[in-house]
Write a protein that holds these residues in place. Structure first.
Motif, short mmCIF file in Angstrom:
data_model
loop_
_atom_site.label_atom_id
_atom_site.label_comp_id
_atom_site.label_asym_id
_atom_site.label_seq_id
_atom_site.Cartn_x
_atom_site.Cartn_y
_atom_site.Cartn_z
N SER A 173 -48.35 34.67 5.14
CA SER A 173 -48.37 35.42 6.40
C SER A 173 -49.46 36.48 6.38
O SER A 173 -50.15 36.70 7.38
CB SER A 173 -47.00 36.07 6.64
OG SER A 173 -46.00 35.09 6.78
N ASN A 174 -49.62 37.14 5.25
CA ASN A 174 -50.66 38.16 5.14
C ASN A 174 -52.05 37.55 5.28
O ASN A 174 -52.96 38.18 5.85
CB ASN A 174 -50.55 38.89 3.80
CG ASN A 174 -49.35 39.81 3.75
OD1 ASN A 174 -48.82 40.22 4.79
ND2 ASN A 174 -48.90 40.15 2.55
N GLU A 196 -46.75 30.70 11.88
CA GLU A 196 -45.60 31.32 11.19
C GLU A 196 -44.39 30.39 11.19
O GLU A 196 -43.60 30.40 10.24
CB GLU A 196 -45.25 32.64 11.86
CG GLU A 196 -46.26 33.76 11.63
CD GLU A 196 -46.14 34.41 10.26
OE1 GLU A 196 -45.21 34.03 9.51
OE2 GLU A 196 -46.97 35.27 9.94
N ARG A 245 -52.85 37.23 8.87
CA ARG A 245 -53.12 38.53 9.50
C ARG A 245 -54.49 39.07 9.12
O ARG A 245 -55.12 39.78 9.91
CB ARG A 245 -52.02 39.52 9.10
CG ARG A 245 -50.64 39.14 9.64
CD ARG A 245 -49.61 40.23 9.38
NE ARG A 245 -48.29 39.77 9.77
CZ ARG A 245 -47.36 39.34 8.92
NH1 ARG A 245 -47.63 39.33 7.61
NH2 ARG A 245 -46.19 38.94 9.35
N LEU A 292 -44.65 28.10 8.30
CA LEU A 292 -44.35 28.78 7.04
C LEU A 292 -42.85 28.97 6.86
O LEU A 292 -42.32 28.87 5.74
CB LEU A 292 -45.05 30.14 7.01
CG LEU A 292 -46.57 30.13 7.14
CD1 LEU A 292 -47.12 31.54 7.04
CD2 LEU A 292 -47.21 29.22 6.10
N LYS A 293 -42.15 29.20 7.94
CA LYS A 293 -40.71 29.46 7.86
C LYS A 293 -39.90 28.19 7.76
O LYS A 293 -38.97 28.08 6.94
CB LYS A 293 -40.27 30.26 9.10
CG LYS A 293 -38.80 30.62 9.11
CD LYS A 293 -38.45 31.43 10.36
CE LYS A 293 -36.96 31.78 10.39
NZ LYS A 293 -36.61 32.55 11.61
N LYS A 319 -44.69 35.48 2.07
CA LYS A 319 -45.27 36.74 2.51
C LYS A 319 -46.78 36.72 2.36
O LYS A 319 -47.52 37.16 3.26
CB LYS A 319 -44.68 37.90 1.70
CG LYS A 319 -45.18 39.27 2.14
CD LYS A 319 -44.51 40.36 1.33
CE LYS A 319 -45.02 41.74 1.74
NZ LYS A 319 -44.40 42.82 0.96
#
Length: 448
Positions: free
Chosen positions: A5-6, A39, A9, A42-43, A2
């Motif tokens: 991802s932040n 992303e 952003r 990251l996943k 998380k």
């Protein structure tokens, strides 16, 4: 996940990312990915062949490696380390770097990844209720390599070249003030804890110390990232920066000294006995480092050029010995407050893989503690002049042989990594013989 991802952003100006892992030579291997597809990394992680972490210094496959054809050049899965995203201030476009490390398909760490080798050593310390506290000192040269011969770059301030060593000279630092200001700003942006800078004994040579940390993996990350940053940023300033062991035959080479102590579960320094001599545990750690030093020399001096640095009287150790407040020995115990009692390991050159270096140093110290080894008497005076002391290997070939056959190394590093490293170094030894000294310098100047 998380938080990563932040980060993306919050940094909408970032257009591309680099995902990179350290191979056995410490070279960054990875991919460039548009930020809008980050992303997925990251996943799911990313994939590339396990053999990519086992390339030679030219970036070529290892000819005899079973990783390539025998195993079908199978993929590993690379996932982000705990370091997360960071900017790459030496590039023109806003770009983020995401350090990664390799796992097998079943989720197990890939033993050929040098970062996992260090993690395994730190995990062993944890079983003893101990935590290493580590700091490194990195030396490098600023070099004008635009001509046929290497020389110090002209100062951006005066336009003059200082063709002499200027040890601990404020003038030498100020001559490249713009570069060092940008370097410290970049370290802050990348969260690299760069502390003191000094000019060193070589021509255009400098040293920057890192703050100590109780996270050995982070200390290795910092050293690896710092080397990448310094080389990239120097090019933006119009010259080269190099960590190669010995770019100038007539000047001292680049070292990468490591300071470490050990904390127990209560946060106490187990090397501290309240006096200058330190504890029995300190002497056991010293004994382990000395016992493993000959066989692990290939980690501390991994390249052909590395052995030009390890010569008597050139501010690099050659004898396997230790002492208190003595810079002619391989293992120095600095003076100062007893609460900060520590060991300084002085063998490694600036051209090392920081992950393997710390794994070898901390692993050897732990063997000394586990086996209750006894250190010999500390050396006083000039260790270079003492003929009865055991010596480091005098050549690259001798270091390769010692590493390959060593039962001590087998207690520190996993068999797969030892095998891969041996294949790498034997291939490099073979092909390096085809290069002239000038071609060797050209190769090492930017790579290591």
């Amino acid at each position: 996940m998380k938080d990563l991802s932040n980060w993306l952003r919050k940094h909408t100006d970032v257009r591309t990312i680099r995902v990179a892992a350290a191979d056995l030579n410490g070279q960054a291997r990875g991919k460039r990915i548009p930020a809008r597809f980050a992303e997925n990394v990251l996943k799911n992680g990313t994939r590339f062949p396990m053999s990519v972490l086992n390339l030679d210094i030219w970036g070529e496959d290892i000819e005899d490696s079973p990783l390539v054809f025998e195993m079908g050049d199978a993929d590993g899965i690379l996932r982000p380390t705990e370091r997360g995203f960071m900017p790459m201030p030496w590039l023109e476009a806003p770009t983020a770097l995401l350090p990664i490390w390799m796992f097998r398909e079943n989720g197990q760490p890939y033993d050929g990844d040098p970062r996992h080798a260090l993690r395994a050593v730190v995990d062993r310390y944890r079983t003893h209720g101990l935590t290493p506290v580590v700091a490194v000192e990195l030396e490098f040269f600023l070099i004008d390599d635009s001509g046929k011969t290497l020389q110090v770059p002209p100062s951006p301030r005066s336009g003059k070249r200082r063709k002499a060593a200027e040890t601990m000279s404020i003038r030498a630092l100020d001559a490249f003030d713009t570069f060092f200001t940008d370097l410290y700003d970049a370290c802050e942006a990348m969260d690299i804890p760069a502390d003191t800078a000094i000019s060193e004994t070589g021509l255009g040579q400098f040293e920057i110390n890192m703050m100590h940390t109780d996270d050995a993996l982070r200390a290795a990350d910092d050293a690896w990232l710092f080397k990448m940053l310094v080389k990239g940023l120097a090019r933006r300033h119009g010259f080269a920066a190099s960590f190669m062991a010995k770019p100038y035959p007539e000047y001292s080479g680049n070292g990468l000294h490591t300071h470490f102590s050990l904390l127990d579960a209560q946060g106490r320094n187990v090397f501290d006995n309240g006096g200058p001599e330190g504890t029995e545990v300190l002497r056991q750690a010293v004994a382990g480092c000395l016992t493993g030093m000959h066989d692990s020399a290939l980690v501390f001096a991994p390249h052909a050029n590395s052995y030009d640095r390890l010569v008597p009287g050139a501010h690099a150790p050659t004898a396997i010995c230790w002492g208190y407040e003595n810079r002619t020995v391989a293992i120095r115990v600095p003076s100062g407050s007893p609460s900060a009692r520590r060991i300084e390991h002085r063998v490694a050159g600036g051209d090392v893989n920081p992950y393997l270096m710390l794994a070898a140093i901390l692993g050897a110290a732990l063997v000394g503690i586990e086996d209750g080894l006894q250190a010999p008497a500390p050396v006083t005076g000039n260790a270079y002049a003492m003929e009865d002391l055991a010596q480091l290997p005098g050549s690259w070939a001798a270091a390769i042989d010692a590493f390959e056959k060593s039962p001590f190394i087998a207690r520190i590093l996993p068999p797969e990594l030892v095998r891969n490293y041996m294949f790498t170094k034997r291939q490099e030894l073979h092909y390096m013989a085809e290069l002239t000294p000038e071609e060797q310098v050209e190769l090492y100047l930017d790579t290591v």
